[in-house]
Design a protein around this motif. Sequence first.
Motif, PDB file in Angstrom:
ATOM      1  N   VAL A 105      17.914  81.980  25.623  1.00  0.00           N
ATOM      2  CA  VAL A 105      16.676  82.853  26.539  1.00  0.00           C
ATOM      3  C   VAL A 105      16.703  83.542  25.955  1.00  0.00           C
ATOM      4  N   TYR A 106      15.330  84.762  26.000  1.00  0.00           N
ATOM      5  CA  TYR A 106      14.816  86.043  25.259  1.00  0.00           C
ATOM      6  C   TYR A 106      13.808  86.102  25.996  1.00  0.00           C
ATOM      7  N   THR A 107      13.943  87.901  25.476  1.00  0.00           N
ATOM      8  CA  THR A 107      12.259  87.884  26.016  1.00  0.00           C
ATOM      9  C   THR A 107      12.282  89.870  24.783  1.00  0.00           C
ATOM     10  N   ASP A 108      11.136  89.111  25.076  1.00  0.00           N
ATOM     11  CA  ASP A 108      10.314  90.290  24.034  1.00  0.00           C
ATOM     12  C   ASP A 108       9.163  90.609  25.057  1.00  0.00           C
ATOM     13  N   PHE A 109       7.860  90.341  24.412  1.00  0.00           N
ATOM     14  CA  PHE A 109       6.802  91.803  24.351  1.00  0.00           C
ATOM     15  C   PHE A 109       5.394  90.693  25.812  1.00  0.00           C
ATOM     16  N   THR A 110       6.265  89.143  25.637  1.00  0.00           N
ATOM     17  CA  THR A 110       5.255  88.357  26.849  1.00  0.00           C
ATOM     18  C   THR A 110       6.366  88.374  27.449  1.00  0.00           C
ATOM     19  N   GLY A 111       7.164  88.158  27.726  1.00  0.00           N
ATOM     20  CA  GLY A 111       8.320  87.627  29.412  1.00  0.00           C
ATOM     21  C   GLY A 111       9.705  87.109  28.558  1.00  0.00           C
ATOM     22  N   LEU A 112      10.061  86.483  29.184  1.00  0.00           N
ATOM     23  CA  LEU A 112      11.348  85.183  29.380  1.00  0.00           C
ATOM     24  C   LEU A 112      10.669  83.859  28.816  1.00  0.00           C
ATOM     25  N   SER A 113      11.456  83.179  27.542  1.00  0.00           N
ATOM     26  CA  SER A 113      11.062  82.344  27.310  1.00  0.00           C
ATOM     27  C   SER A 113      12.440  81.508  26.339  1.00  0.00           C
ATOM     28  N   LYS A 114      12.594  79.892  26.784  1.00  0.00           N
ATOM     29  CA  LYS A 114      13.839  79.841  26.195  1.00  0.00           C
ATOM     30  C   LYS A 114      13.043  79.025  25.172  1.00  0.00           C
ATOM     31  N   CYS A 115      14.674  78.756  24.282  1.00  0.00           N
ATOM     32  CA  CYS A 115      14.346  78.267  22.573  1.00  0.00           C
ATOM     33  C   CYS A 115      15.637  77.815  22.280  1.00  0.00           C
ATOM     34  N   TRP A 116      15.253  77.207  20.945  1.00  0.00           N
ATOM     35  CA  TRP A 116      16.362  76.918  20.761  1.00  0.00           C
ATOM     36  C   TRP A 116      17.229  77.595  19.674  1.00  0.00           C
ATOM     37  N   VAL A 117      17.701  77.687  19.036  1.00  0.00           N
ATOM     38  CA  VAL A 117      19.185  78.699  18.502  1.00  0.00           C
ATOM     39  C   VAL A 117      18.870  78.985  17.130  1.00  0.00           C
ATOM     40  N   SER A 118      18.016  77.385  16.179  1.00  0.00           N
ATOM     41  CA  SER A 118      17.828  77.876  15.386  1.00  0.00           C
ATOM     42  C   SER A 118      16.382  77.716  14.934  1.00  0.00           C
ATOM     43  N   THR A 119      15.491  77.740  15.928  1.00  0.00           N
ATOM     44  CA  THR A 119      14.100  78.079  15.738  1.00  0.00           C
ATOM     45  C   THR A 119      14.312  79.766  15.569  1.00  0.00           C
ATOM     46  N   ILE A 120      15.076  80.175  16.605  1.00  0.00           N
ATOM     47  CA  ILE A 120      15.273  81.819  16.745  1.00  0.00           C
ATOM     48  C   ILE A 120      15.746  82.107  14.776  1.00  0.00           C
ATOM     49  N   ALA A 121      16.563  82.148  14.894  1.00  0.00           N
ATOM     50  CA  ALA A 121      17.567  81.565  13.561  1.00  0.00           C
ATOM     51  C   ALA A 121      16.369  82.006  12.075  1.00  0.00           C
ATOM     52  N   ARG A 122      15.647  80.850  12.396  1.00  0.00           N
ATOM     53  CA  ARG A 122      14.566  80.816  11.059  1.00  0.00           C
ATOM     54  C   ARG A 122      14.227  81.868  11.011  1.00  0.00           C
ATOM     55  N   TRP A 123      13.832  83.222  12.219  1.00  0.00           N
ATOM     56  CA  TRP A 123      12.329  83.591  11.885  1.00  0.00           C
ATOM     57  C   TRP A 123      13.378  85.030  12.180  1.00  0.00           C
ATOM     58  N   VAL A 124      14.470  85.514  11.992  1.00  0.00           N
ATOM     59  CA  VAL A 124      14.778  86.153  12.085  1.00  0.00           C
ATOM     60  C   VAL A 124      15.515  87.432  10.895  1.00  0.00           C
ATOM     61  N   GLY A 125      15.276  88.820  11.126  1.00  0.00           N
ATOM     62  CA  GLY A 125      14.874  89.373   9.450  1.00  0.00           C
ATOM     63  C   GLY A 125      15.816  90.148   9.516  1.00  0.00           C
ATOM     64  N   ALA A 126      15.894  91.427  10.342  1.00  0.00           N
ATOM     65  CA  ALA A 126      17.502  91.442  11.316  1.00  0.00           C
ATOM     66  C   ALA A 126      17.720  91.759  12.594  1.00  0.00           C
ATOM     67  N   LYS A 127      19.260  91.839  12.608  1.00  0.00           N
ATOM     68  CA  LYS A 127      19.953  92.378  14.316  1.00  0.00           C
ATOM     69  C   LYS A 127      20.014  93.557  13.999  1.00  0.00           C
ATOM     70  N   TYR A 128      19.713  93.604  15.907  1.00  0.00           N
ATOM     71  CA  TYR A 128      20.142  95.766  16.314  1.00  0.00           C
ATOM     72  C   TYR A 128      21.230  95.500  17.410  1.00  0.00           C
ATOM     73  N   THR A 129      21.547  96.191  17.445  1.00  0.00           N
ATOM     74  CA  THR A 129      22.337  96.151  19.084  1.00  0.00           C
ATOM     75  C   THR A 129      21.444  97.200  19.545  1.00  0.00           C
ATOM     76  N   GLN A 130      21.436  97.389  21.009  1.00  0.00           N
ATOM     77  CA  GLN A 130      19.941  97.822  22.190  1.00  0.00           C
ATOM     78  C   GLN A 130      19.905  99.510  21.035  1.00  0.00           C
ATOM     79  N   LEU A 131      21.131 100.480  20.635  1.00  0.00           N
ATOM     80  CA  LEU A 131      21.131 101.205  20.818  1.00  0.00           C
ATOM     81  C   LEU A 131      20.160 101.512  19.371  1.00  0.00           C
ATOM     82  N   LYS A 132      20.742 101.081  18.330  1.00  0.00           N
ATOM     83  CA  LYS A 132      20.684 101.320  16.973  1.00  0.00           C
ATOM     84  C   LYS A 132      18.486 100.348  17.014  1.00  0.00           C
ATOM     85  N   ALA A 133      18.590 100.106  17.917  1.00  0.00           N
ATOM     86  CA  ALA A 133      16.947  99.342  17.543  1.00  0.00           C
ATOM     87  C   ALA A 133      16.222 100.269  18.428  1.00  0.00           C
TER      88      ALA A 133
END
Length: 83
Positions: A37-65
């Motif tokens: 379950v994730y949230t972005d600029f459109t609100g809360l959504s669900k997806c498969w973890v592999s779907t998120i992993a395919r498009w990820v370019g960077a990973k941040y802690t909230q402080l670093k982001a």
Amino acid sequence: MTSPVKASQVEQGFLYEKTGTPGWLRLIVRRHGDEVVYTDFTGLSKCWVSTIARWVGAKYTQLKAARPFPKEVADIARHLEAR
């Protein structure tokens, strides 16, 4: 993180930035097995973890982001507060 993220590296509480789209972030609110379950600029959504992993370019802690993307992180935080 500059190398692609593997599904096993997708963790609750981290923000993931979309490859080729600076500032497009998704915060993983909850991970349960292969579902996230994730949230972005459109609100809360669900997806498969592999779907998120395919498009990820960077990973941040909230402080670093929050340093390079203060508005985006604040917008995501507002979505969480509204639920």
